[in-house]
Design a protein around this motif. Sequence first.
Motif, PDB file in Angstrom:
ATOM      1  N   GLY A  27       0.818  -1.199   0.000  1.00 19.06           N
ATOM      2  CA  GLY A  27       0.000   0.000   0.000  1.00 19.06           C
ATOM      3  C   GLY A  27       0.853   1.250   0.000  1.00 19.06           C
ATOM      4  N   VAL A  28       0.180   2.390   0.078  1.00 23.54           N
ATOM      5  CA  VAL A  28       0.880   3.669   0.206  1.00 23.54           C
ATOM      6  C   VAL A  28       0.159   4.507   1.246  1.00 23.54           C
ATOM      7  CG1 VAL A  28       1.773   3.796  -2.160  1.00 23.54           C
ATOM      8  CG2 VAL A  28      -0.493   4.733  -1.646  1.00 23.54           C
ATOM      9  N   VAL A  29       0.903   5.419   1.833  1.00 27.36           N
ATOM     10  CA  VAL A  29       0.313   6.456   2.674  1.00 27.36           C
ATOM     11  C   VAL A  29       0.707   7.788   2.054  1.00 27.36           C
ATOM     12  CG1 VAL A  29       0.176   7.527   4.944  1.00 27.36           C
ATOM     13  CG2 VAL A  29       0.465   5.044   4.759  1.00 27.36           C
ATOM     14  N   THR A  30      -0.284   8.589   1.732  1.00 31.01           N
ATOM     15  CA  THR A  30      -0.030   9.904   1.158  1.00 31.01           C
ATOM     16  C   THR A  30      -0.295  10.973   2.201  1.00 31.01           C
ATOM     17  OG1 THR A  30      -2.295  10.237   0.403  1.00 31.01           O
ATOM     18  CG2 THR A  30      -0.817   9.026  -1.083  1.00 31.01           C
ATOM     19  N   ASP A  31       0.103  12.203   1.873  1.00 33.43           N
ATOM     20  CA  ASP A  31      -0.204  13.281   2.817  1.00 33.43           C
ATOM     21  C   ASP A  31      -1.719  13.456   2.943  1.00 33.43           C
ATOM     22  OD1 ASP A  31      -0.507  14.274   0.251  1.00 33.43           O
ATOM     23  OD2 ASP A  31       1.057  15.791   0.442  1.00 33.43           O
ATOM     24  N   GLY A  32      -2.456  13.079   1.893  1.00 31.99           N
ATOM     25  CA  GLY A  32      -3.915  13.109   1.981  1.00 31.99           C
ATOM     26  C   GLY A  32      -4.431  12.090   2.978  1.00 31.99           C
ATOM     27  N   ASP A  33      -3.814  10.905   2.999  1.00 31.89           N
ATOM     28  CA  ASP A  33      -4.203   9.889   3.978  1.00 31.89           C
ATOM     29  C   ASP A  33      -3.963  10.383   5.400  1.00 31.89           C
ATOM     30  OD1 ASP A  33      -4.993   7.872   2.138  1.00 31.89           O
ATOM     31  OD2 ASP A  33      -2.894   7.351   1.792  1.00 31.89           O
ATOM     32  N   ILE A  34      -2.874  11.115   5.592  1.00 31.45           N
ATOM     33  CA  ILE A  34      -2.571  11.670   6.912  1.00 31.45           C
ATOM     34  C   ILE A  34      -3.658  12.650   7.344  1.00 31.45           C
ATOM     35  CG2 ILE A  34      -0.951  13.077   8.251  1.00 31.45           C
ATOM     36  CD1 ILE A  34       0.058  10.259   7.667  1.00 31.45           C
ATOM     37  N   ARG A  35      -4.074  13.522   6.427  1.00 28.47           N
ATOM     38  CA  ARG A  35      -5.124  14.495   6.759  1.00 28.47           C
ATOM     39  C   ARG A  35      -6.433  13.784   7.082  1.00 28.47           C
ATOM     40  NH1 ARG A  35      -2.590  17.155   2.444  1.00 28.47           N
ATOM     41  NH2 ARG A  35      -4.171  16.432   0.959  1.00 28.47           N
TER      42      ARG A  35
END
Length: 321
Positions: free
Chosen positions: A244-252
């Motif tokens: 998977g990935v974690v994006t800065d959008g996922d953090i928000r």
Amino acid sequence: MDETQSILSTAKRTLETESKAILKLVEQLDEQFAAAVQYILKSEGRVVVTGVGKSAIIASKIVATLNSTGTPAIFMHAADAIHGDLGTIQNNDVVVCLSKSGNTAEIKALLPLIKKGKNKLIGITGNMDSVLAKQADFVLNAHVEKEACPNNLAPTTSTSAQLALGDALAICLLELRGFSSADFAKFHPGGALGKKLYLRVADIVLNNQKPQVSVDSGVKEVIVEISEKMLGVTAVMDGEDVVGVVTDGDIRRMLSKYDNIGELTAKDIMTKNPKSIEVDTLAVKALKMLQDNGISQLLAFDNGTYSGVVHIHNLINEGIL
């Protein structure tokens, strides 16, 4: 009519006049054009394109187009040719001469010198009764009814017709040679155009950092990795595999969803099945994937092995977008 409307009216009339003249060229094409293309294709020399005045400027552009599409060409100014530059023409060269009237003094002086050298001559002229038309081995009819100039004097429509016929020559030769986009890239290595034809994902990923965390990494570690690698994303690894990935959008989204994030791991907030691309893919295709999916990053793989990230800002910086 105010000044703005007057300007637009003149501009539209100019474009309409020139476009109609170029369409008329379609009707004027004949076997002479095909024979000229076939002769150039079989020739072992270059194409020497010549003219005077505005026709010389068009000749220079035609040379550039021929060279960039696989047909070796060189420009020779007709006035300079009769004052020492005739040596530009080599034994196997084909000469293309541009002249609206076909009767200018420089052209009249040049033609017998070309014929004496036994080089084949292709004339592009708007006067089929001219000296050029009569002495050329192949004649391309560039006749236009009138110039876009209201006084019918400044070469406008006539030079557009010459340029269009030159483009038609170049494209016919390109197709007959089987000239591909890969060939085109060899002649255009610089600038945005060249990069679209040769720049690959591997060339971009090489200069980026390679963000990655494990599935069990805590949220703080994930945030630090995204921040330090400055790509707005990190891959989430389970051993050697990307899961998977974690994006800065996922953090928000995580911050708005959870009050207590202390126990969360990358696995809890990641996006599964991230969009990816192989490193040997053209960068312009990576751009299309990003745009089609409305995302900013792609994970790059080399035969299944995670290699890094390509970000849309990379493509902007390279001039692809």
